[in-house]
Design a protein around this motif. Structure first.
Motif, PDB file in Angstrom:
ATOM      1  N   ALA A 147      32.746  74.395  55.665  1.00  0.00           N
ATOM      2  CA  ALA A 147      34.211  74.451  55.626  1.00  0.00           C
ATOM      3  C   ALA A 147      34.687  75.536  54.672  1.00  0.00           C
ATOM      4  N   ALA A 148      33.986  75.702  53.547  1.00  0.00           N
ATOM      5  CA  ALA A 148      34.357  76.732  52.583  1.00  0.00           C
ATOM      6  C   ALA A 148      34.210  78.121  53.191  1.00  0.00           C
ATOM      7  N   THR A 149      33.094  78.356  53.878  1.00  0.00           N
ATOM      8  CA  THR A 149      32.878  79.649  54.518  1.00  0.00           C
ATOM      9  C   THR A 149      33.935  79.919  55.583  1.00  0.00           C
ATOM     10  N   PHE A 150      34.266  78.895  56.360  1.00  0.00           N
ATOM     11  CA  PHE A 150      35.305  79.045  57.388  1.00  0.00           C
ATOM     12  C   PHE A 150      36.650  79.404  56.762  1.00  0.00           C
ATOM     13  N   ALA A 151      37.011  78.713  55.673  1.00  0.00           N
ATOM     14  CA  ALA A 151      38.289  78.974  55.018  1.00  0.00           C
ATOM     15  C   ALA A 151      38.344  80.383  54.445  1.00  0.00           C
ATOM     16  N   LEU A 152      37.264  80.817  53.818  1.00  0.00           N
ATOM     17  CA  LEU A 152      37.235  82.158  53.237  1.00  0.00           C
ATOM     18  C   LEU A 152      37.304  83.234  54.319  1.00  0.00           C
ATOM     19  N   SER A 170      38.570  82.954  57.185  1.00  0.00           N
ATOM     20  CA  SER A 170      39.893  82.925  57.807  1.00  0.00           C
ATOM     21  C   SER A 170      40.926  83.562  56.891  1.00  0.00           C
ATOM     22  N   GLY A 171      40.756  83.371  55.589  1.00  0.00           N
ATOM     23  CA  GLY A 171      41.724  83.897  54.638  1.00  0.00           C
ATOM     24  C   GLY A 171      41.654  85.400  54.470  1.00  0.00           C
ATOM     25  N   PHE A 172      40.454  85.983  54.523  1.00  0.00           N
ATOM     26  CA  PHE A 172      40.317  87.422  54.311  1.00  0.00           C
ATOM     27  C   PHE A 172      41.174  88.250  55.280  1.00  0.00           C
ATOM     28  N   PRO A 173      41.072  88.028  56.602  1.00  0.00           N
ATOM     29  CA  PRO A 173      41.905  88.851  57.506  1.00  0.00           C
ATOM     30  C   PRO A 173      43.398  88.582  57.355  1.00  0.00           C
ATOM     31  N   LEU A 174      43.781  87.337  57.035  1.00  0.00           N
ATOM     32  CA  LEU A 174      45.203  87.031  56.860  1.00  0.00           C
ATOM     33  C   LEU A 174      45.778  87.760  55.648  1.00  0.00           C
ATOM     34  N   VAL A 175      45.014  87.780  54.548  1.00  0.00           N
ATOM     35  CA  VAL A 175      45.471  88.501  53.361  1.00  0.00           C
ATOM     36  C   VAL A 175      45.533  89.998  53.650  1.00  0.00           C
ATOM     37  N   LEU A 176      44.561  90.499  54.414  1.00  0.00           N
ATOM     38  CA  LEU A 176      44.549  91.917  54.758  1.00  0.00           C
ATOM     39  C   LEU A 176      45.745  92.269  55.644  1.00  0.00           C
ATOM     40  N   LEU A 177      46.100  91.378  56.565  1.00  0.00           N
ATOM     41  CA  LEU A 177      47.269  91.603  57.404  1.00  0.00           C
ATOM     42  C   LEU A 177      48.571  91.523  56.603  1.00  0.00           C
ATOM     43  N   GLY A 178      48.522  90.798  55.486  1.00  0.00           N
ATOM     44  CA  GLY A 178      49.718  90.608  54.687  1.00  0.00           C
ATOM     45  C   GLY A 178      49.957  91.663  53.632  1.00  0.00           C
ATOM     46  N   ALA A 202      56.862  93.735  55.177  1.00  0.00           N
ATOM     47  CA  ALA A 202      57.731  92.957  56.058  1.00  0.00           C
ATOM     48  C   ALA A 202      57.642  91.469  55.739  1.00  0.00           C
ATOM     49  N   THR A 203      58.655  90.729  56.230  1.00  0.00           N
ATOM     50  CA  THR A 203      58.691  89.283  55.974  1.00  0.00           C
ATOM     51  C   THR A 203      57.479  88.594  56.575  1.00  0.00           C
ATOM     52  N   TRP A 204      57.126  88.986  57.813  1.00  0.00           N
ATOM     53  CA  TRP A 204      55.976  88.348  58.453  1.00  0.00           C
ATOM     54  C   TRP A 204      54.685  88.629  57.684  1.00  0.00           C
ATOM     55  N   SER A 205      54.616  89.815  57.031  1.00  0.00           N
ATOM     56  CA  SER A 205      53.439  90.142  56.230  1.00  0.00           C
ATOM     57  C   SER A 205      53.325  89.220  55.027  1.00  0.00           C
ATOM     58  N   ARG A 206      54.459  88.953  54.378  1.00  0.00           N
ATOM     59  CA  ARG A 206      54.442  88.055  53.218  1.00  0.00           C
ATOM     60  C   ARG A 206      54.062  86.641  53.620  1.00  0.00           C
ATOM     61  N   VAL A 207      54.497  86.221  54.811  1.00  0.00           N
ATOM     62  CA  VAL A 207      54.127  84.884  55.300  1.00  0.00           C
ATOM     63  C   VAL A 207      52.628  84.807  55.546  1.00  0.00           C
ATOM     64  N   LEU A 208      52.087  85.835  56.192  1.00  0.00           N
ATOM     65  CA  LEU A 208      50.641  85.862  56.448  1.00  0.00           C
ATOM     66  C   LEU A 208      49.857  85.911  55.143  1.00  0.00           C
ATOM     67  N   ARG A 209      50.357  86.694  54.167  1.00  0.00           N
ATOM     68  CA  ARG A 209      49.665  86.779  52.887  1.00  0.00           C
ATOM     69  C   ARG A 209      49.641  85.425  52.190  1.00  0.00           C
ATOM     70  N   ALA A 210      50.756  84.700  52.255  1.00  0.00           N
ATOM     71  CA  ALA A 210      50.808  83.369  51.638  1.00  0.00           C
ATOM     72  C   ALA A 210      49.842  82.413  52.331  1.00  0.00           C
ATOM     73  N   CYS A 211      49.807  82.472  53.674  1.00  0.00           N
ATOM     74  CA  CYS A 211      48.866  81.617  54.416  1.00  0.00           C
ATOM     75  C   CYS A 211      47.422  81.996  54.078  1.00  0.00           C
ATOM     76  N   GLY A 212      47.172  83.310  53.988  1.00  0.00           N
ATOM     77  CA  GLY A 212      45.824  83.761  53.661  1.00  0.00           C
ATOM     78  C   GLY A 212      45.373  83.277  52.303  1.00  0.00           C
ATOM     79  N   TRP A 213      46.263  83.350  51.315  1.00  0.00           N
ATOM     80  CA  TRP A 213      45.887  82.877  49.985  1.00  0.00           C
ATOM     81  C   TRP A 213      45.751  81.365  49.933  1.00  0.00           C
ATOM     82  N   GLY A 214      46.457  80.679  50.820  1.00  0.00           N
ATOM     83  CA  GLY A 214      46.226  79.243  50.927  1.00  0.00           C
ATOM     84  C   GLY A 214      44.807  78.940  51.375  1.00  0.00           C
ATOM     85  N   PHE A 215      44.337  79.675  52.395  1.00  0.00           N
ATOM     86  CA  PHE A 215      42.957  79.521  52.862  1.00  0.00           C
ATOM     87  C   PHE A 215      41.967  79.916  51.767  1.00  0.00           C
TER      88      PHE A 215
END
Length: 206
Positions: A132-137, A139-147, A151-164
C-alpha cells in the motif's frame, strides 16, 4: 516438503513489462532534468505504475511466473523508488528531507540482507502495508509533478499528490517497523547456518 520454484524461463509478458520499465528509468531522468518535458515524465510514471500492477496480475492469471521475474520485478521497483524521488528533488519538485527519509529507510532495509542470508533466507514476506505504501508513493509522484503549474487545477492535483505522499511515507516507515519485528524474530528463532569446511581428499594432502 520443499517449496516449488517457478519455472526457469525468460520470454514472458511480465518479464517484458519489467524490462520496459527498467529501460524507461534513464528516459525519465532525461525528459525531466534535461528536456524539462513534465508531461512525458508523468506518462512514464503512469505507465510504470500500471505495468507494475499488470505484470503481477498476468503472471498469476496466465501462469507466467518465472525465476527471473521473481528477481527482476522487485529490483526494478527498488530502482524506481530511488531514482524517481531523487530526480524530482533535483528538479526542485520534492524537498530533500522527504527523499532522504525514503533513502535512509531503504538503506537500513538493505543492511539487513547479510543477516537474513546468515539464516539461509533471501528476503522476508512482503506485507500489505508495504504494498500500500508503494502504491501511494507511486500515485503521489505523478500528481505532484502535474501540480507544478500555477493554475487552480494544478494546485488541486498538487494537494492530492501530497496527500498520497504523506500517507505513503507514513505507511513506508510503518512497513519498515513491521519488517524490523519480523527480522528480530528471525534472528532469535533461526540459528546461523554452519559453514562446513571442505576436507582435502586423501591424494591431495600435503
Amino acid at each position: 516438503m520443499e517449496p516449488v520454484l517457478p519455472p526457469d524461463r525468460v520470454l514472458t509478458v511480465p518479464n517484458a513489462l519489467s524490462a520496459i520499465r527498467l529501460a524507461l528509468i534513464p528516459v525519465f531522468v532525461y525528459v525531466l532534468l534535461f528536456a524539462h518535458a513534465n508531461g512525458w515524465a508523468v506518462a512514464i510514471l503512469i505507465f510504470s505504475g500500471f505495468s507494475d500492477w499488470a505484470d503481477g496480475k498476468i503472471a498469476r492469471s496466465l501462469n507466467q511466473s518465472s525465476r527471473l521475474g521473481v528477481l527482476l520485478d522487485p529490483a526494478v521497483d527498488r530502482l524506481y523508488m530511488v531514482t524517481v524521488p531523487v530526480v524530482m528533488a533535483l528538479d526542485h519538485v520534492l524537498p530533500w528531507w522527504f527523499v532522504v527519509t525514503l533513502l535512509v529507510r531503504d538503506g537500513l532495509l538493505a543492511a539487513t540482507l547479510p543477516l537474513l542470508r546468515s539464516r539461509g533466507l533471501t528476503a522476508l514476506p512482503v506485507t500489505y502495508v508495504g504494498k500500500a505504501a508503494t502504491f501511494a508513493l507511486m500515485s503521489g509522484f505523478p500528481l505532484v509533478l502535474l501540480g507544478t503549474g500555477g493554475a487552480t487545477w494544478s494546485r488541486v492535483l498538487r494537494a492530492c499528490g501530497w496527500g498520497f505522499l504523506g500517507w505513503g511515507l507514513y505507511a513506508y516507515l510503518w512497513a519498515f517497523a513491521l519488517y524490523a519485528v519480523q527480522m528480530t524474530l528471525v534472528m532469535r528463532r533461526m540459528p546461523k547456518l554452519k559453514r562446513v569446511a571442505l576436507q582435502p581428499k586423501a591424494g591431495e594432502r600435503g
